[in-house]
Design a protein around this motif. Structure first.
Motif, PDB file in Angstrom:
ATOM      1  N   PRO A  68       0.806  -1.224   0.000  1.00 43.58           N
ATOM      2  CA  PRO A  68       0.000   0.000   0.000  1.00 43.58           C
ATOM      3  C   PRO A  68       0.838   1.273   0.000  1.00 43.58           C
ATOM      4  N   ILE A  69       0.515   2.130  -0.932  1.00 38.67           N
ATOM      5  CA  ILE A  69       1.048   3.486  -1.005  1.00 38.67           C
ATOM      6  C   ILE A  69      -0.190   4.369  -0.883  1.00 38.67           C
ATOM      7  N   PRO A  70      -0.276   5.235   0.123  1.00 37.85           N
ATOM      8  CA  PRO A  70      -1.518   5.985   0.334  1.00 37.85           C
ATOM      9  C   PRO A  70      -1.903   6.911  -0.819  1.00 37.85           C
ATOM     10  N   ARG A  71      -0.921   7.623  -1.401  1.00 39.73           N
ATOM     11  CA  ARG A  71      -1.227   8.642  -2.413  1.00 39.73           C
ATOM     12  C   ARG A  71      -0.099   8.711  -3.433  1.00 39.73           C
ATOM     13  N   LEU A  72      -0.446   9.093  -4.647  1.00 44.49           N
ATOM     14  CA  LEU A  72       0.578   9.284  -5.672  1.00 44.49           C
ATOM     15  C   LEU A  72       1.572  10.352  -5.228  1.00 44.49           C
ATOM     16  N   SER A  73       1.096  11.379  -4.558  1.00 43.97           N
ATOM     17  CA  SER A  73       1.984  12.465  -4.118  1.00 43.97           C
ATOM     18  C   SER A  73       2.930  12.039  -3.001  1.00 43.97           C
ATOM     19  N   ARG A  74       2.790  10.820  -2.520  1.00 48.54           N
ATOM     20  CA  ARG A  74       3.662  10.325  -1.448  1.00 48.54           C
ATOM     21  C   ARG A  74       4.587   9.202  -1.917  1.00 48.54           C
ATOM     22  N   ASP A 101      -9.398   0.664 -29.071  1.00 52.10           N
ATOM     23  CA  ASP A 101      -9.516   2.005 -29.637  1.00 52.10           C
ATOM     24  C   ASP A 101      -9.172   3.104 -28.644  1.00 52.10           C
ATOM     25  N   GLY A 102      -8.659   2.733 -27.481  1.00 53.09           N
ATOM     26  CA  GLY A 102      -8.251   3.712 -26.490  1.00 53.09           C
ATOM     27  C   GLY A 102      -9.041   3.612 -25.199  1.00 53.09           C
ATOM     28  N   TYR A 103      -8.528   4.279 -24.203  1.00 52.14           N
ATOM     29  CA  TYR A 103      -9.098   4.270 -22.860  1.00 52.14           C
ATOM     30  C   TYR A 103      -8.464   5.396 -22.071  1.00 52.14           C
ATOM     31  N   ARG A 104      -8.969   5.633 -20.894  1.00 48.35           N
ATOM     32  CA  ARG A 104      -8.433   6.671 -20.015  1.00 48.35           C
ATOM     33  C   ARG A 104      -7.902   6.014 -18.746  1.00 48.35           C
ATOM     34  N   VAL A 105      -6.765   6.490 -18.268  1.00 49.28           N
ATOM     35  CA  VAL A 105      -6.201   6.071 -16.983  1.00 49.28           C
ATOM     36  C   VAL A 105      -6.255   7.280 -16.066  1.00 49.28           C
ATOM     37  N   VAL A 106      -6.856   7.090 -14.882  1.00 52.43           N
ATOM     38  CA  VAL A 106      -7.036   8.180 -13.930  1.00 52.43           C
ATOM     39  C   VAL A 106      -6.449   7.766 -12.589  1.00 52.43           C
ATOM     40  N   ILE A 107      -5.705   8.681 -11.977  1.00 53.08           N
ATOM     41  CA  ILE A 107      -5.234   8.508 -10.602  1.00 53.08           C
ATOM     42  C   ILE A 107      -5.681   9.747  -9.833  1.00 53.08           C
ATOM     43  N   ASN A 108      -6.546   9.557  -8.856  1.00 54.10           N
ATOM     44  CA  ASN A 108      -6.983  10.657  -8.002  1.00 54.10           C
ATOM     45  C   ASN A 108      -5.998  10.783  -6.846  1.00 54.10           C
ATOM     46  N   ASP A 109      -5.673  12.014  -6.475  1.00 50.81           N
ATOM     47  CA  ASP A 109      -4.727  12.227  -5.377  1.00 50.81           C
ATOM     48  C   ASP A 109      -5.269  13.275  -4.414  1.00 50.81           C
ATOM     49  N   GLY A 110      -5.485  12.853  -3.192  1.00 52.72           N
ATOM     50  CA  GLY A 110      -5.878  13.768  -2.130  1.00 52.72           C
ATOM     51  C   GLY A 110      -7.311  14.253  -2.215  1.00 52.72           C
ATOM     52  N   LYS A 111      -7.655  15.068  -1.251  1.00 52.14           N
ATOM     53  CA  LYS A 111      -9.018  15.576  -1.116  1.00 52.14           C
ATOM     54  C   LYS A 111      -9.453  16.376  -2.336  1.00 52.14           C
ATOM     55  N   ARG A 112      -8.609  17.269  -2.823  1.00 47.35           N
ATOM     56  CA  ARG A 112      -8.981  18.097  -3.979  1.00 47.35           C
ATOM     57  C   ARG A 112      -9.019  17.288  -5.276  1.00 47.35           C
ATOM     58  N   GLY A 113      -8.371  16.131  -5.273  1.00 45.06           N
ATOM     59  CA  GLY A 113      -8.402  15.244  -6.435  1.00 45.06           C
ATOM     60  C   GLY A 113      -9.482  14.184  -6.324  1.00 45.06           C
ATOM     61  N   SER A 114     -10.330  14.302  -5.297  1.00 51.31           N
ATOM     62  CA  SER A 114     -11.441  13.359  -5.044  1.00 51.31           C
ATOM     63  C   SER A 114     -10.968  11.924  -4.821  1.00 51.31           C
ATOM     64  N   GLN A 115      -9.842  11.764  -4.128  1.00 55.20           N
ATOM     65  CA  GLN A 115      -9.390  10.423  -3.769  1.00 55.20           C
ATOM     66  C   GLN A 115     -10.235   9.935  -2.606  1.00 55.20           C
ATOM     67  N   SER A 116     -10.922   8.823  -2.780  1.00 53.10           N
ATOM     68  CA  SER A 116     -11.818   8.328  -1.733  1.00 53.10           C
ATOM     69  C   SER A 116     -11.274   7.108  -1.000  1.00 53.10           C
ATOM     70  N   VAL A 117     -10.234   6.467  -1.545  1.00 52.95           N
ATOM     71  CA  VAL A 117      -9.572   5.349  -0.865  1.00 52.95           C
ATOM     72  C   VAL A 117      -8.085   5.672  -0.845  1.00 52.95           C
ATOM     73  N   TYR A 118      -7.509   5.720   0.344  1.00 50.30           N
ATOM     74  CA  TYR A 118      -6.108   6.093   0.485  1.00 50.30           C
ATOM     75  C   TYR A 118      -5.201   4.871   0.385  1.00 50.30           C
ATOM     76  N   HIS A 119      -5.256   4.287  -0.807  1.00 47.09           N
ATOM     77  CA  HIS A 119      -4.390   3.202  -1.274  1.00 47.09           C
ATOM     78  C   HIS A 119      -4.299   3.472  -2.767  1.00 47.09           C
ATOM     79  N   LEU A 120      -3.119   3.839  -3.240  1.00 42.62           N
ATOM     80  CA  LEU A 120      -2.939   4.210  -4.637  1.00 42.62           C
ATOM     81  C   LEU A 120      -3.665   3.235  -5.557  1.00 42.62           C
ATOM     82  N   HIS A 121      -4.397   3.775  -6.523  1.00 43.41           N
ATOM     83  CA  HIS A 121      -5.090   2.924  -7.495  1.00 43.41           C
ATOM     84  C   HIS A 121      -5.258   3.662  -8.816  1.00 43.41           C
TER      85      HIS A 121
END
Length: 135
Positions: A68-74, A101-121
């Motif tokens: 587990p890594i809590p956040r991308l910023s960490r 044909d393509g897709y999107r990869v999203v990583i939310n970080d922190g409260k302002r990034g709407s991260q709701s689970v503090y385990h990097l995903h």
């Protein structure tokens, strides 16, 4: 869940992650240890990929590190190989899931990034045209 609900969920999660002492296990750590079931698409010794229980696209899966890594910023410099592995797994799993044909990869970080689970995903979303800007 609407945007306001996601923001509130992220703010509650941020507050819980900031509390002193031992952090409680996240839903993702419970999926890793199999106390919560998930539709697993891929697993190796470093990570796990599974379908999102509340998909936001026809194809929506998550890729998480087993360490587990809590956040991308960490992340630390020593996490570079693991982070690259997560992206390779996301790409290979997207192919298996038919996202040619393509897709999107999203990583939310922190409260302002709407991260709701503090385990990097990583969210991998596809199967429809994505809009821009994303949020």
């Amino acid at each position: 869940m609407g945007l306001d609900g996601e923001v509130q969920k992220a703010q509650r999660a941020a507050e819980a992650s900031e509390e002193p002492g031992q952090r409680p296990p996240t839903i993702f750590s419970k999926i890793i240890d199999r106390t919560i079931r998930a539709d697993i698409l891929y697993e190796d010794d470093k990570c796990l990929a599974f379908r999102d229980v509340a998909p936001q696209a026809p194809v929506h899966f998550l890729v998480i590190p087993k360490h587990p890594i809590p956040r991308l910023s960490r992340v630390a410099a020593g996490d570079a190989e693991l982070l690259g592995h997560l992206l390779v797994v996301a790409s290979q799993t997207a192919k298996v899931e038919g996202l040619v044909d393509g897709y999107r990869v999203v990583i939310n970080d922190g409260k302002r990034g709407s991260q709701s689970v503090y385990h990097l995903h990583l969210h991998v979303l596809g199967g429809r045209q994505m809009g821009w800007p994303p949020g």
